[in-house]
Design a protein around this motif. Sequence first.
Motif, PDB file in Angstrom:
ATOM      1  N   LYS A  50       0.833  -1.209   0.000  1.00 38.64           N
ATOM      2  CA  LYS A  50       0.000   0.000   0.000  1.00 38.64           C
ATOM      3  C   LYS A  50       0.867   1.258   0.000  1.00 38.64           C
ATOM      4  O   LYS A  50       0.527   2.262  -0.635  1.00 38.64           O
ATOM      5  CB  LYS A  50      -0.939  -0.013   1.201  1.00 38.64           C
ATOM      6  CG  LYS A  50      -2.042  -1.061   1.089  1.00 38.64           C
ATOM      7  CD  LYS A  50      -2.991  -0.994   2.261  1.00 38.64           C
ATOM      8  CE  LYS A  50      -4.125  -1.999   2.107  1.00 38.64           C
ATOM      9  NZ  LYS A  50      -5.079  -1.950   3.249  1.00 38.64           N
ATOM     10  N   VAL A  51       1.974   1.208   0.706  1.00 41.57           N
ATOM     11  CA  VAL A  51       2.899   2.342   0.722  1.00 41.57           C
ATOM     12  C   VAL A  51       3.481   2.573  -0.682  1.00 41.57           C
ATOM     13  O   VAL A  51       3.598   3.714  -1.138  1.00 41.57           O
ATOM     14  CB  VAL A  51       4.039   2.101   1.735  1.00 41.57           C
ATOM     15  CG1 VAL A  51       5.170   3.102   1.533  1.00 41.57           C
ATOM     16  CG2 VAL A  51       3.511   2.180   3.158  1.00 41.57           C
ATOM     17  N   GLU A  52       3.809   1.486  -1.372  1.00 38.55           N
ATOM     18  CA  GLU A  52       4.365   1.588  -2.718  1.00 38.55           C
ATOM     19  C   GLU A  52       3.351   2.177  -3.686  1.00 38.55           C
ATOM     20  O   GLU A  52       3.683   3.037  -4.515  1.00 38.55           O
ATOM     21  CB  GLU A  52       4.820   0.216  -3.207  1.00 38.55           C
ATOM     22  CG  GLU A  52       5.497   0.248  -4.568  1.00 38.55           C
ATOM     23  CD  GLU A  52       6.001  -1.116  -5.001  1.00 38.55           C
ATOM     24  OE1 GLU A  52       6.469  -1.222  -6.144  1.00 38.55           O
ATOM     25  OE2 GLU A  52       5.919  -2.072  -4.204  1.00 38.55           O
ATOM     26  N   ILE A  53       2.088   1.728  -3.579  1.00 40.04           N
ATOM     27  CA  ILE A  53       1.026   2.246  -4.446  1.00 40.04           C
ATOM     28  C   ILE A  53       0.822   3.739  -4.202  1.00 40.04           C
ATOM     29  O   ILE A  53       0.669   4.528  -5.133  1.00 40.04           O
ATOM     30  CB  ILE A  53      -0.285   1.474  -4.214  1.00 40.04           C
ATOM     31  CG1 ILE A  53      -0.138   0.028  -4.701  1.00 40.04           C
ATOM     32  CG2 ILE A  53      -1.452   2.154  -4.919  1.00 40.04           C
ATOM     33  CD1 ILE A  53      -1.315  -0.862  -4.358  1.00 40.04           C
ATOM     34  N   ALA A  54       0.798   4.123  -2.915  1.00 42.30           N
ATOM     35  CA  ALA A  54       0.634   5.541  -2.569  1.00 42.30           C
ATOM     36  C   ALA A  54       1.784   6.374  -3.111  1.00 42.30           C
ATOM     37  O   ALA A  54       1.585   7.488  -3.597  1.00 42.30           O
ATOM     38  CB  ALA A  54       0.538   5.693  -1.056  1.00 42.30           C
ATOM     39  N   SER A  55       2.994   5.814  -3.045  1.00 42.52           N
ATOM     40  CA  SER A  55       4.170   6.517  -3.541  1.00 42.52           C
ATOM     41  C   SER A  55       4.081   6.732  -5.046  1.00 42.52           C
ATOM     42  O   SER A  55       4.386   7.815  -5.557  1.00 42.52           O
ATOM     43  CB  SER A  55       5.435   5.733  -3.195  1.00 42.52           C
ATOM     44  OG  SER A  55       6.573   6.345  -3.745  1.00 42.52           O
ATOM     45  N   GLU A  56       3.637   5.700  -5.768  1.00 45.22           N
ATOM     46  CA  GLU A  56       3.483   5.807  -7.217  1.00 45.22           C
ATOM     47  C   GLU A  56       2.405   6.814  -7.575  1.00 45.22           C
ATOM     48  O   GLU A  56       2.525   7.563  -8.544  1.00 45.22           O
ATOM     49  CB  GLU A  56       3.149   4.435  -7.813  1.00 45.22           C
ATOM     50  CG  GLU A  56       4.302   3.446  -7.758  1.00 45.22           C
ATOM     51  CD  GLU A  56       3.917   2.080  -8.290  1.00 45.22           C
ATOM     52  OE1 GLU A  56       2.721   1.895  -8.616  1.00 45.22           O
ATOM     53  OE2 GLU A  56       4.803   1.205  -8.388  1.00 45.22           O
ATOM     54  N   SER A  57       1.328   6.822  -6.784  1.00 44.09           N
ATOM     55  CA  SER A  57       0.235   7.771  -7.021  1.00 44.09           C
ATOM     56  C   SER A  57       0.710   9.207  -6.829  1.00 44.09           C
ATOM     57  O   SER A  57       0.383  10.091  -7.625  1.00 44.09           O
ATOM     58  CB  SER A  57      -0.930   7.469  -6.075  1.00 44.09           C
ATOM     59  OG  SER A  57      -1.958   8.414  -6.228  1.00 44.09           O
ATOM     60  N   ASN A  58       1.481   9.451  -5.788  1.00 42.95           N
ATOM     61  CA  ASN A  58       2.017  10.788  -5.542  1.00 42.95           C
ATOM     62  C   ASN A  58       2.971  11.209  -6.655  1.00 42.95           C
ATOM     63  O   ASN A  58       3.000  12.369  -7.073  1.00 42.95           O
ATOM     64  CB  ASN A  58       2.744  10.837  -4.196  1.00 42.95           C
ATOM     65  CG  ASN A  58       1.798  10.683  -3.022  1.00 42.95           C
ATOM     66  OD1 ASN A  58       0.605  10.958  -3.142  1.00 42.95           O
ATOM     67  ND2 ASN A  58       2.311  10.235  -1.895  1.00 42.95           N
ATOM     68  N   PHE A  59       3.761  10.231  -7.122  1.00 47.37           N
ATOM     69  CA  PHE A  59       4.693  10.494  -8.224  1.00 47.37           C
ATOM     70  C   PHE A  59       3.919  10.900  -9.477  1.00 47.37           C
ATOM     71  O   PHE A  59       4.252  11.879 -10.139  1.00 47.37           O
ATOM     72  CB  PHE A  59       5.527   9.239  -8.486  1.00 47.37           C
ATOM     73  CG  PHE A  59       6.314   9.282  -9.763  1.00 47.37           C
ATOM     74  CD1 PHE A  59       7.455  10.056  -9.876  1.00 47.37           C
ATOM     75  CD2 PHE A  59       5.907   8.537 -10.865  1.00 47.37           C
ATOM     76  CE1 PHE A  59       8.182  10.095 -11.055  1.00 47.37           C
ATOM     77  CE2 PHE A  59       6.630   8.566 -12.043  1.00 47.37           C
ATOM     78  CZ  PHE A  59       7.768   9.345 -12.134  1.00 47.37           C
ATOM     79  N   ALA A  60       2.846  10.142  -9.788  1.00 51.25           N
ATOM     80  CA  ALA A  60       2.036  10.442 -10.962  1.00 51.25           C
ATOM     81  C   ALA A  60       1.393  11.812 -10.835  1.00 51.25           C
ATOM     82  O   ALA A  60       1.345  12.584 -11.802  1.00 51.25           O
ATOM     83  CB  ALA A  60       0.965   9.366 -11.151  1.00 51.25           C
ATOM     84  N   SER A  61       0.918  12.145  -9.642  1.00 52.65           N
ATOM     85  CA  SER A  61       0.268  13.443  -9.425  1.00 52.65           C
ATOM     86  C   SER A  61       1.226  14.594  -9.683  1.00 52.65           C
ATOM     87  O   SER A  61       0.851  15.609 -10.281  1.00 52.65           O
ATOM     88  CB  SER A  61      -0.279  13.533  -7.997  1.00 52.65           C
ATOM     89  OG  SER A  61      -1.276  12.549  -7.779  1.00 52.65           O
ATOM     90  N   SER A  62       2.470  14.451  -9.242  1.00 52.37           N
ATOM     91  CA  SER A  62       3.454  15.517  -9.445  1.00 52.37           C
ATOM     92  C   SER A  62       3.813  15.658 -10.921  1.00 52.37           C
ATOM     93  O   SER A  62       4.002  16.776 -11.417  1.00 52.37           O
ATOM     94  CB  SER A  62       4.712  15.245  -8.619  1.00 52.37           C
ATOM     95  OG  SER A  62       5.357  14.056  -9.042  1.00 52.37           O
ATOM     96  N   ILE A  63       3.888  14.533 -11.640  1.00 54.47           N
ATOM     97  CA  ILE A  63       4.196  14.571 -13.067  1.00 54.47           C
ATOM     98  C   ILE A  63       3.069  15.261 -13.832  1.00 54.47           C
ATOM     99  O   ILE A  63       3.302  16.127 -14.681  1.00 54.47           O
ATOM    100  CB  ILE A  63       4.405  13.140 -13.616  1.00 54.47           C
ATOM    101  CG1 ILE A  63       5.674  12.522 -13.034  1.00 54.47           C
ATOM    102  CG2 ILE A  63       4.477  13.162 -15.144  1.00 54.47           C
ATOM    103  CD1 ILE A  63       6.946  13.206 -13.427  1.00 54.47           C
ATOM    104  N   VAL A  64       1.832  14.886 -13.516  1.00 56.13           N
ATOM    105  CA  VAL A  64       0.674  15.479 -14.190  1.00 56.13           C
ATOM    106  C   VAL A  64       0.559  16.964 -13.859  1.00 56.13           C
ATOM    107  O   VAL A  64       0.259  17.788 -14.735  1.00 56.13           O
ATOM    108  CB  VAL A  64      -0.627  14.736 -13.802  1.00 56.13           C
ATOM    109  CG1 VAL A  64      -1.850  15.457 -14.350  1.00 56.13           C
ATOM    110  CG2 VAL A  64      -0.596  13.303 -14.325  1.00 56.13           C
ATOM    111  N   ALA A  65       0.805  17.330 -12.609  1.00 58.72           N
ATOM    112  CA  ALA A  65       0.737  18.737 -12.202  1.00 58.72           C
ATOM    113  C   ALA A  65       1.754  19.568 -12.974  1.00 58.72           C
ATOM    114  O   ALA A  65       1.453  20.683 -13.423  1.00 58.72           O
ATOM    115  CB  ALA A  65       0.972  18.857 -10.702  1.00 58.72           C
TER     116      ALA A  65
END
Length: 262
Positions: free
Chosen positions: A80-95
């Motif tokens: 779950k920590v890994e998934i959250a980390s990937e989600s945050n990474f994707a959010s920063s890229i999209v932003a």
Amino acid sequence: MNINEQTELAVSVGDKYISIQTCEEGYEYSIYSTHFDLLDGGIIDSQEQPMREVLDNIMEELALLPINAEPVDYDVLSEKVEIASESNFASSIVASFRFKTALHFDAIVGMDVKGVEEEIRHVLEDVVRESGYLIPIQDVIVTGKRARGLGMTDEPIDVVVSHFDSRLDEMELDQLFNAPALKLDDLPIHVHPVEAQHLGTHFLCEETNLARVMREAFSYHKNHLKEETAIVVRPSIVQALKDAEIVPENKKLNQIPKREER
């Protein structure tokens, strides 16, 4: 397993998760929020102390009573920590991508990029409802040349649609979204469905491709400008040389002629 032989352990304490594992120095621990964001962590040099005792000391320092700790699956927490980390990474890229788009986007029927994305999202949600599929749309993001102000005024609007549906493959989703031949102000809309978990990787590639297109466009305009400048300048230089009196190299311009002696 003997408690002294444990190599990893995780617990839920109040509104936090704590994981601990062995390492060369002793124990490495991490503290996460309920959203699995990393709050704190470190390494404790205490190889002789049992893992559970070290964990109790950590909770005591955090003013969390050990009696409230509930064991959780270490592997599940890590996932779950890994998934959250990937989600945050994707959010920063999209932003970051959207920030650049806002700088270069040319308005369509008076709408900025945010307005265009919202309008297209409403249209796509209608398509999903009529299809009978329950496809939760996460986001709609303008992409392609229009995202960098490079597209012609009559070019299609490319959008990425991120979703959480895994029952339909990308080809089926592509057919679902593009079959109706959607338009906005008579401009065709091209939809590119992408699973939410792959969004970060997709936009890293998109950013690279658009950077290449921008470099090519810059190079073209730069060379084109040189050609136009050459056409204007060179004939004028040639004409100037024809009209001007050319001084021989062996004659100095500042030399004063001698007067003839009488």
